[in-house]
Write a protein that holds these residues in place. Structure first.
Motif, PDB file in Angstrom:
ATOM      1  N   SER A 229       0.836  -1.202   0.000  1.00 42.10           N
ATOM      2  CA  SER A 229       0.000   0.000   0.000  1.00 42.10           C
ATOM      3  C   SER A 229       0.875   1.258   0.000  1.00 42.10           C
ATOM      4  CB  SER A 229      -0.914  -0.036   1.223  1.00 42.10           C
ATOM      5  OG  SER A 229      -1.419   1.225   1.507  1.00 42.10           O
ATOM      6  N   ASN A 264      -6.661  -0.391  -5.998  1.00 45.05           N
ATOM      7  CA  ASN A 264      -5.643  -0.798  -5.015  1.00 45.05           C
ATOM      8  C   ASN A 264      -6.194  -1.016  -3.610  1.00 45.05           C
ATOM      9  OD1 ASN A 264      -3.146  -0.605  -6.695  1.00 45.05           O
ATOM     10  ND2 ASN A 264      -3.876   1.487  -6.944  1.00 45.05           N
ATOM     11  N   LEU A 266      -7.526   1.061  -1.525  1.00 47.16           N
ATOM     12  CA  LEU A 266      -7.008   2.084  -0.604  1.00 47.16           C
ATOM     13  C   LEU A 266      -8.163   2.746   0.143  1.00 47.16           C
ATOM     14  CD1 LEU A 266      -4.340   4.007  -2.717  1.00 47.16           C
ATOM     15  CD2 LEU A 266      -3.895   2.663  -0.685  1.00 47.16           C
TER      16      LEU A 266
END
Length: 406
Positions: A229, A264, A266
């Motif tokens: 991340s 991703n 996130l």
């Protein structure tokens, strides 16, 4: 012929049972072959590695793993209990071993990598070696850099690297804790290479997380997710900076960030700090304190709608407030602008009153807190009064801003 008399090789063949012959003679024959090859390789460790690699296809390393290990560590074959059985015969010993190596970190590291001839060992021998290596790493006897040996193609493809790593990390954590593992991996710059324990088609976070979690190493799965991340965030920040510097329309930036968050996985609080940093880096700030506040307010008013899209959670708002505090503290010309920026964000519905009050009471950083809390005192009193009035009269905020639950 007397049955106790030993056969003498004089060109005549004796019919000995194959099994007895192997058990009796082959470990020493194996030793002699390995030692001769090591000694012929000279002082070139690459030549040593090459010899060991090529000989592995001819000799049964798996069967003679103990002997190979004895030679590479002690330079000779050892009897149970660790005594040498070479009788000082130079043809039965080698200086290409850990015990004869220079007392030097890099040299020992090279030997540690040579020792990971994992295909040579049976599964139970691998397990014992993994446990031992884990304990030695935990105690700092071995450097974490030796783990790069696990990324060798052939042991990765055969699944040996991953299973060995799992056993090793478990042993390491039993000896110390997960934090000892992760901090050592960071120092050795291996934190972002853990995926290489798997073949290319399985080098993804999901596969790693499942494999390590199933093995009882959830801490390492979580660690890898965070590391990946962080890498993603760096890429995102770079791309964002580019777009903001080129004054890309806010709608397009919002779309891009939302796609990246989805792709991703996130969370919003991970993105808000990046946005603030990129927005503040997109301008050349005036060096004069009296002019910088005006310039900042104009710039931030333009980008407040962008920040508002990604500050819908209380946690995101608090992170943004802390980022603003940190920025104003680190950039001396902005010290007096803190309160004006917070009020602007409040009016633009980037920050809720709950977030500001929580920051004021408990969530502020230590950096310049007395200065910033003093600046915010009157506005906080106004907010508290407005909140009390709103509760007693059942009204919404004066500017109709929505409240975010923290």
């Amino acid at each position: 012929m007397n049955k106790h008399q030993k056969p003498v090789l004089t060109g005549q063949r004796f019919k000995t049972r194959k099994r007895d012959e192997k058990e009796k003679f082959e470990p020493t024959v194996f030793r002699d072959t390995i030692i001769q090859g090591l000694n012929e390789a000279g002082n070139d460790l690459e030549a040593v590695a090459k010899f060991l690699d090529s000989t592995g296809s001819r000799l049964d390393y798996r069967r003679y793993a103990d002997t190979l290990f004895d030679i590479l560590i002690a330079g000779s074959m050892l009897a149970p209990g660790g005594t040498r059985i070479d009788d000082n015969d130079k043809t039965k010993m080698t200086s290409h071993c850990v015990f004869s190596a220079d007392e030097d970190h890099d040299t020992i590291r090279n030997y540690a990598q040579l020792l990971l001839f994992l295909k040579a060992f049976s599964e139970t021998e691998q397990t014992k070696l993994a446990m031992l290596t884990g304990i030695l790493l935990a105690n700092g006897t071995l450097p974490a850099v030796i783990l790069t040996s696990l990324f060798t193609d052939n042991i990765v493809k055969e699944g040996i690297a991953a299973s060995f790593a799992v056993k090793l990390f478990k042993s390491w954590m039993a000896e110390k804790d997960a934090n000892s593992v992760t901090s050592s991996l960071r120092k050795a710059s291996l934190d972002k290479r853990l995926l290489e324990l798997f073949p290319a088609n399985r080098q993804n976070v999901e596969h790693f997380a499942k494999y390590f979690t199933d093995a009882g190493l959830k801490e390492l799965s979580d660690f890898l997710r965070v590391q990946q991340s962080l890498g993603t965030r760096k890429e995102l920040q770079k791309e964002l900076q580019e777009r903001l510097s080129q004054e890309c329309p806010i709608k397009e930036v919002v779309l891009y960030v939302k796609e990246e968050m989805k792709r991703n996985d996130l969370p919003e609080p991970a993105v808000i700090g990046l946005l603030w940093t990129c927005i503040m880096n997109a301008v050349e700030w005036n060096k004069k304190e009296e002019l910088v506040a005006e310039q900042a307010l104009k710039h931030l008013k333009q980008y407040a709608p962008l920040l508002a899209v990604f500050s819908t959670q209380g946690q995101s708002e608090l992170i943004l407030l802390q980022k603003v505090q940190e920025y104003c503290y680190d950039n001396i010309h902005f010290m007096k602008a803190f309160q004006k920026i917070v009020v602007l964000f409040y009016k633009a519905d980037v920050l809720s009153e709950e977030a500001i009050l929580k920051w004021y009471k408990e969530a502020h950083l230590a950096k310049g807190k007395s200065v910033f809390l003093d600046q915010m005192k009157k506005f906080v009193e106004w907010l508290q009064n407005a909140e009390e009035e709103s509760e007693s009269e059942g009204e919404e905020n004066e500017d109709g801003s929505t409240k975010h639950n923290l």
